[in-house]
Design a protein around this motif. Sequence first.
Motif, PDB file in Angstrom:
ATOM      1  N   SER A  33      -3.569   7.190  -3.023  1.00  0.00           N
ATOM      2  CA  SER A  33      -3.159   6.203  -1.738  1.00  0.00           C
ATOM      3  C   SER A  33      -4.381   5.675  -1.231  1.00  0.00           C
ATOM      4  O   SER A  33      -5.577   6.194  -1.063  1.00  0.00           O
ATOM      5  CB  SER A  33      -2.541   7.153  -0.872  1.00  0.00           C
ATOM      6  N   LEU A  84       0.002  -3.664   5.677  1.00  0.00           N
ATOM      7  CA  LEU A  84       0.228  -2.759   4.483  1.00  0.00           C
ATOM      8  C   LEU A  84       1.045  -3.698   3.390  1.00  0.00           C
ATOM      9  O   LEU A  84       0.906  -3.036   2.236  1.00  0.00           O
ATOM     10  CB  LEU A  84       1.236  -1.824   5.051  1.00  0.00           C
ATOM     11  N   PHE A 141       7.763   8.604   4.870  1.00  0.00           N
ATOM     12  CA  PHE A 141       6.780   8.232   4.195  1.00  0.00           C
ATOM     13  C   PHE A 141       6.222   9.435   3.548  1.00  0.00           C
ATOM     14  O   PHE A 141       6.123  10.594   3.967  1.00  0.00           O
ATOM     15  CB  PHE A 141       5.466   7.702   4.957  1.00  0.00           C
ATOM     16  N   ILE A 190      10.835   2.462   6.464  1.00  0.00           N
ATOM     17  CA  ILE A 190       9.760   3.609   5.929  1.00  0.00           C
ATOM     18  C   ILE A 190       9.183   4.126   7.207  1.00  0.00           C
ATOM     19  O   ILE A 190       8.676   3.511   8.264  1.00  0.00           O
ATOM     20  CB  ILE A 190       8.675   3.285   4.979  1.00  0.00           C
ATOM     21  N   ALA A 217       4.299   5.715   7.809  1.00  0.00           N
ATOM     22  CA  ALA A 217       3.692   4.990   7.031  1.00  0.00           C
ATOM     23  C   ALA A 217       2.436   4.153   8.002  1.00  0.00           C
ATOM     24  O   ALA A 217       1.212   4.068   7.592  1.00  0.00           O
ATOM     25  CB  ALA A 217       4.021   4.043   5.860  1.00  0.00           C
ATOM     26  N   ASP A 218       2.777   4.224   9.297  1.00  0.00           N
ATOM     27  CA  ASP A 218       1.752   3.307  10.154  1.00  0.00           C
ATOM     28  C   ASP A 218       2.057   4.285  11.318  1.00  0.00           C
ATOM     29  O   ASP A 218       2.673   5.320  11.631  1.00  0.00           O
ATOM     30  CB  ASP A 218       1.995   1.930  10.318  1.00  0.00           C
ATOM     31  N   GLU A 256      11.464  -2.740   5.075  1.00  0.00           N
ATOM     32  CA  GLU A 256      10.363  -1.686   4.626  1.00  0.00           C
ATOM     33  C   GLU A 256       9.549  -0.958   6.095  1.00  0.00           C
ATOM     34  O   GLU A 256       9.519   0.149   6.232  1.00  0.00           O
ATOM     35  CB  GLU A 256       9.144  -2.024   3.666  1.00  0.00           C
ATOM     36  N   LEU A 314      -3.441   4.933   4.706  1.00  0.00           N
ATOM     37  CA  LEU A 314      -2.161   5.297   4.907  1.00  0.00           C
ATOM     38  C   LEU A 314      -2.574   6.783   5.444  1.00  0.00           C
ATOM     39  O   LEU A 314      -3.657   7.421   5.148  1.00  0.00           O
ATOM     40  CB  LEU A 314      -1.748   5.193   3.534  1.00  0.00           C
ATOM     41  N   GLN A 323       0.724  -0.918   0.142  1.00  0.00           N
ATOM     42  CA  GLN A 323       0.050  -0.091   0.015  1.00  0.00           C
ATOM     43  C   GLN A 323       0.946   1.186  -0.149  1.00  0.00           C
ATOM     44  O   GLN A 323       0.285   2.130  -0.555  1.00  0.00           O
ATOM     45  CB  GLN A 323      -0.998  -0.097   1.261  1.00  0.00           C
ATOM     46  N   TYR A 324       1.770   1.158   0.559  1.00  0.00           N
ATOM     47  CA  TYR A 324       2.773   2.404   0.902  1.00  0.00           C
ATOM     48  C   TYR A 324       3.848   2.563  -0.372  1.00  0.00           C
ATOM     49  O   TYR A 324       4.143   3.828  -0.588  1.00  0.00           O
ATOM     50  CB  TYR A 324       4.009   2.295   1.948  1.00  0.00           C
ATOM     51  N   CYS A 325       3.682   1.804  -1.583  1.00  0.00           N
ATOM     52  CA  CYS A 325       4.584   1.871  -2.717  1.00  0.00           C
ATOM     53  C   CYS A 325       3.936   2.583  -3.887  1.00  0.00           C
ATOM     54  O   CYS A 325       2.735   2.103  -4.261  1.00  0.00           O
ATOM     55  CB  CYS A 325       4.904   0.449  -3.027  1.00  0.00           C
TER      56      CYS A 325
END
Length: 410
Positions: free
Chosen positions: A259, A179, A253, A221, A224-225, A169, A263, A71-73
Motif C-alpha cells: 500500500s 487518493l 478499508f 470506503i 481510508a482517510d 468511493e 494509507l 491508492q486505496y484500490c
Amino acid sequence: MELTDKLEILADAAKYDASCASSGAPKRSSEGKDGLGATTGMGICHSYTPDGRCVSLLKILLTNFCIYDCQYCVNRRSSNVPRARFSVDEVVKLTTDFYLRNYIDGLFLSSGIIRSADYTMEQLVLIAKKLRNEHQFRGYIHLKTIPDAAPELIAEAGLYADRLSVNIELPTAEGIERLAPEKNVHTIKLAMGSIRRKLDEKEAEPKAPRYAPAGQSTQMIVGADQTDDSTILSTAETLYGSYKLKRVYYSAFSPIPESPSGLPAKPPPLMREHRLYQADFLVRGYGFQAGELLPSAGNLALDIDPKLAWALTHREHFPLDLNNADLGMIMRVPGIGLRNARRLVELRRARRIRYADLARMRCSMEKIKPFIITADYRPQNDTAPSETLRRALADAPQQLGLWPSLQEAA
C-alpha cells in the motif's frame, strides 16, 4: 490463461465492492416461457431482497487491469497483483452456465478501466445486451457504470440492467483529489444525475422502455482517510436526496499489499462499518436526520447502536407512553422496529397496549424497558443516569437486571 484461472482472479478482485445487493429487482420468472433465469428463486448467494429472499449473484470483474492509480484500490495501475481479463463471450458463458447449474440467480459485473472509459462501458453494456437479447436471460443484472463514459452509454446500460451503480468511493472531494487524483467528483455526480433523470422519465411515463427498475446505488470506503462518520453520513444523506439512491453501501478499508505510505496501516474496526449501516437505515427508514445521530464532528459509538445512543441523549422524550405517542416517536424507541411500530398503532385502535403485547411481537424487551410506558407497565426507576443505562445496555445483555419486570402503572 484458462477460464477457471481468470475466474479465480477476477472473482477475488471483485470482493472489495460491497454494493451488490439485489434489493428492488422486479420479480421475473422463466416458468412457461422461452427464457433463462429468474429473480424469484432461492439461491446460495449472500444478497437479500426486501422480502427476505436470498439471491445468488456471480460477482466478478470484467478485468482487473486498470489505467487509474487510485491508492486505496488493490487493482490500481501500480499494484503488483496477478492480472486477468474476460472476453464478452466468456462472461456471458459463465453467467448462463452458472445459472443452468443452479449456482446463481444473477450477475454483478464491474471492471477496471481499460483503454478508455467509453471502451470499458461498451464492453459491460454488450454483456448485458447479449444476456438479455440473445439468451433471454431474465435474472438479475447489476452493472457498475463508469462515470467518465459517454452519457448515451450509461443510458443504454439502464435498458438491460436491473440496477446501476456509480461508486463515489470517498465521502469528500478532498479525499478523492488526494487518493484518486485521476477521478473527478463532479464527473461522478454528473453520472448519478443522468441516471436519476432517466429514472424520473420512466416514472413519469410508465409505458416507456424499462430502465434500471432497481434504481441506482453507490459505495463509500470507510477508514481510508481521516473522514469521520459525521461527514460520511451527511454525504450519504445528500446523495439520497439529490439522486434518489436506493442504497449507499459502506466498505471498511482493507490494507492491501504494498500500500502507498499515505494509507492507514490497519483497517478500521468492522463495527464502525456496521454502525454506519445502522445509522444509514435510520436515515432512510425511520425519519432521522444525519445531524440528529451525530450533531457534531466525530464517529458513531461502537459499544451501542445509533438509535440507543440517540435515545440516551434525549431522555426528555422517555419513557414514552405507547398508547398516546405518534408513530414517528414510537419508531424511535430502542428495541422497536418499523413493522412493530406500525402494528402497535393498529393494535391500539382496538384496545390499549399492554407489556405482553410487546413480548408477543418479539421486541427487544431488555432494551425497551427503560423507554416505554404501557397500560400495565412503567419503568420503576426512569431517572437513572444515561451513563448507567448505557453500561447496562451495551456489552453485557445478561446483566440487564436494572429494570424490573412487569410494574403496575401508577
